[in-house]
Enzyme design. Structure first.
Site, short mmCIF file in Angstrom:
data_model
loop_
_atom_site.label_atom_id
_atom_site.label_comp_id
_atom_site.label_asym_id
_atom_site.label_seq_id
_atom_site.Cartn_x
_atom_site.Cartn_y
_atom_site.Cartn_z
N ALA A 90 0.82 -1.22 0.00
CA ALA A 90 0.00 0.00 0.00
C ALA A 90 0.84 1.27 0.00
O ALA A 90 0.42 2.29 -0.53
CB ALA A 90 -0.95 -0.01 1.19
N THR A 91 2.04 1.22 0.58
CA THR A 91 2.88 2.42 0.57
C THR A 91 3.19 2.80 -0.88
O THR A 91 3.02 3.95 -1.29
CB THR A 91 4.19 2.16 1.34
OG1 THR A 91 3.86 1.82 2.69
CG2 THR A 91 5.10 3.38 1.34
N THR A 125 9.86 -7.16 -12.92
CA THR A 125 9.33 -8.52 -13.05
C THR A 125 8.18 -8.71 -12.07
O THR A 125 8.31 -8.40 -10.88
CB THR A 125 10.44 -9.54 -12.74
OG1 THR A 125 11.47 -9.36 -13.71
CG2 THR A 125 9.93 -10.97 -12.79
N SER A 184 -3.18 -3.98 0.25
CA SER A 184 -1.92 -4.63 0.62
C SER A 184 -2.22 -6.02 1.18
O SER A 184 -3.02 -6.17 2.10
CB SER A 184 -1.26 -3.78 1.69
OG SER A 184 0.01 -4.29 2.00
N ASN A 190 -6.57 2.93 10.33
CA ASN A 190 -5.79 1.83 10.90
C ASN A 190 -5.64 1.91 12.41
O ASN A 190 -5.20 0.95 13.03
CB ASN A 190 -4.40 1.79 10.25
CG ASN A 190 -3.73 3.13 10.26
OD1 ASN A 190 -4.24 4.10 9.70
ND2 ASN A 190 -2.59 3.22 10.90
N GLN A 198 -6.87 -1.18 5.20
CA GLN A 198 -7.48 -1.84 6.35
C GLN A 198 -8.86 -2.41 6.02
O GLN A 198 -9.42 -3.17 6.82
CB GLN A 198 -7.61 -0.86 7.52
CG GLN A 198 -6.29 -0.37 8.07
CD GLN A 198 -5.51 -1.47 8.78
OE1 GLN A 198 -6.08 -2.45 9.28
NE2 GLN A 198 -4.19 -1.32 8.85
N CYS A 231 5.98 4.51 17.14
CA CYS A 231 7.43 4.60 17.33
C CYS A 231 8.11 4.73 15.98
O CYS A 231 8.67 3.79 15.44
CB CYS A 231 7.95 3.35 18.04
SG CYS A 231 7.43 3.28 19.73
N HIS A 238 -0.65 -8.21 3.03
CA HIS A 238 -0.35 -8.69 4.39
C HIS A 238 -1.37 -8.23 5.42
O HIS A 238 -1.34 -8.65 6.58
CB HIS A 238 1.08 -8.31 4.81
CG HIS A 238 1.30 -6.85 5.12
ND1 HIS A 238 1.30 -6.39 6.41
CD2 HIS A 238 1.55 -5.78 4.33
CE1 HIS A 238 1.56 -5.07 6.40
NE2 HIS A 238 1.70 -4.69 5.14
C1 PLP Z 1 -3.95 2.55 6.21
C2 PLP Z 1 -2.62 2.04 5.79
N1 PLP Z 1 -2.04 2.52 4.69
C3 PLP Z 1 -0.85 2.08 4.26
C4 PLP Z 1 -0.15 1.11 4.95
C5 PLP Z 1 1.18 0.65 4.43
O1 PLP Z 1 1.03 -0.61 3.86
P1 PLP Z 1 2.28 -1.49 3.36
O2 PLP Z 1 2.87 -2.06 4.58
O3 PLP Z 1 1.68 -2.51 2.49
O4 PLP Z 1 3.19 -0.60 2.61
C6 PLP Z 1 -0.72 0.57 6.11
C7 PLP Z 1 0.00 -0.44 6.90
O5 PLP Z 1 0.61 -0.15 7.90
C8 PLP Z 1 -1.98 1.05 6.54
O6 PLP Z 1 -2.56 0.57 7.65
#
Ligand code: PLP
Length: 396
Positions: free
Chosen positions: A71-72, A245, A204, A156, A184, A339, A206
């Site tokens: 997601a980042t 890739t 994302s 989140n 989320q 943190c 995970h």
């Molecule tokens: C709302 C939200 N956006 C973005 C992220 C970042 O996701 P990723 O770890 O897949 O880069 C997170 C995860 O911490 C999140 O909770």
């Protein structure tokens, strides 16, 4: 023994996902771009099928999904991609103060590059919709100079679900691109990109029991295709939008994870909200003066939900969240302090809903997940009740 209640940070990879990924690594390791041989074509087919599955679970088309590292990256591609497109003439971006750092930091960068960033406040913790956008303010902020609105679907930290479909109506009026960070929400709430009215949506794997380091960005192609400036250049994969890739192992794992999450989305929503409510009750029986951070919840499934079913965020009287966590190393939760450096800062989300620094530091976030049980919830309440009584007696 660890009780893992940090399912907003990440989730345990589902065993069926691990099996699907192991099969890919052992038997289907060819490059999906190597279509000159059968081994490559086989992987390419599996990748295509998996992305098609992900698309259909989001009510999108196969060619509307761009695979990223999470997601980042998806948020970065959405923001920089829209703002820095050569044909972009508009200079304003509207968002919320309570977004994730993966959105706020790119916004800071765009501001330095001359964009006008509007970071709207949210409703305070005294409101039943704590953390929600004020629709009136958002209406006023969007105008014909707005390039992009980016509002997360679910928070989140405090679980607030935003009225994204309502915001979409205003965006459409001014032809503004609407992005939502749904990290989320995907896998926890049914997602229909058309019903939401979004143009871009980040997710994302995970966060829904898939592997880390893989995610995606939904990019609307019809009736109008969103124009994005690619941020990673190279071999021209994914229509030149994101070179590199394709992570075939991760893609197959992500599709499997989303398929499982969707098969049980209703039953898990009910079960996890029940566990969340139970934890809140049990803690209240043991500790006086708890306050709930974030929106009040309805009985799950009855009304339009305004809080993620698995989210609980509590401010504890007299005791810092960090101190509770230090006394309970077997309990995986997260404190109100993010943190991000050696110096823990109080959560910007909790401050945004009106908590003081001390209240934010005295807060803990619980994220219930698929693998949590009723007995873990009782044990958690017992552990916290005992440790809180001890620490509060020192503070008295
Ligand atoms: C709302 C939200 N956006 C973005 C992220 C970042 O996701 P990723 O770890 O897949 O880069 C997170 C995860 O911490 C999140 O909770």
């Amino acid at each position: 023994m660890t009780i893992y209640l940090d399912n907003h940070a990440t989730t345990r990879t589902d065993p069926a996902v691990i099996a699907a990924m192991t099969m890919m690594m052992e038997s289907h390791y060819a490059n999906p771009g190597s279509t000159t041989h059968e081994a490559g074509r086989a992987v390419s087919g599996m990748v295509d099928e998996s992305i098609g599955k992900i698309a259909s679970l989001l009510h999108a088309q196969r060619d509307e999904i761009v695979i990223t590292s999470g997601a980042t990256e998806s948020n970065n591609l959405a923001l920089f991609g829209v703002a820095l497109h050569p044909k972009q003439k508009r200079r304003r971006i509207v968002s919320l103060v309570t977004e994730h750092r993966a959105l706020l930091d790119p916004l800071d960068r765009l501001e330095k590059q001359g964009f006008e960033i509007v970071r709207l406040p949210v409703l305070s913790n005294t409101s039943a919709l704590a953390g929600g956008v004020d629709l009136q303010r958002i209406q006023e902020a969007i105008d014909e100079n707005t390039a992009l609105v980016s509002i997360m679907l679910a928070n989140n930290e405090i679980g607030t679900i935003q009225p994204v479909a309502e915001i979409a109506k205003r965006c459409r009026h001014f032809n503004v691109v609407l992005h939502t960070d749904a990290s989320q929400a995907v896998g926890r709430l049914p997602i229909d990109v058309d019903a939401l009215g979004v143009d871009l949506l980040s997710f994302s794997a995970h966060k829904f029991y898939g592997p880390k380091g893989i995610g995606g960005l939904y990019v609307r192609q019809s009736p109008t295709a969103v124009r994005l400036q690619p941020q990673i250049l190279g071999g021209g994969q994914q229509w030149n939008l994101r070179s590199g890739t394709l992570n075939s192992v991760g893609i197959v794992g992500m599709a499997k994870a989303l398929e499982i999450a969707h098969a049980e989305i209703d039953s898990e929503g009910v079960r996890q909200s029940h566990l969340r409510n139970r934890l809140w009750e049990l803690l209240n029986e043991r500790i006086d003066g708890l306050t709930l951070n974030g929106p009040a919840w309805e009985e799950w499934g009855l009304a339009v939900p305004n809080r993620l079913p698995n989210n609980l965020n509590i401010c504890f009287p007299k005791v810092e969240g960090q101190s509770l966590m230090l006394e309970l190393p077997e309990l995986a939760v997260s404190s109100g302090s993010a943190c991000t450096s050696a110096e823990p800062h109080p959560s910007h989300v909790l401050l945004a809903i009106g908590l003081s620094n001390d209240q934010a530091r005295s807060s803990l976030r619980f994220g219930i997940g698929r693998f949590n049980t009723e007995s873990e919830i009782s044990m958690t309440a017992d552990w916290i009740g005992r440790v809180h009584a001890k620490l509060a007696s020192f503070a008295a």
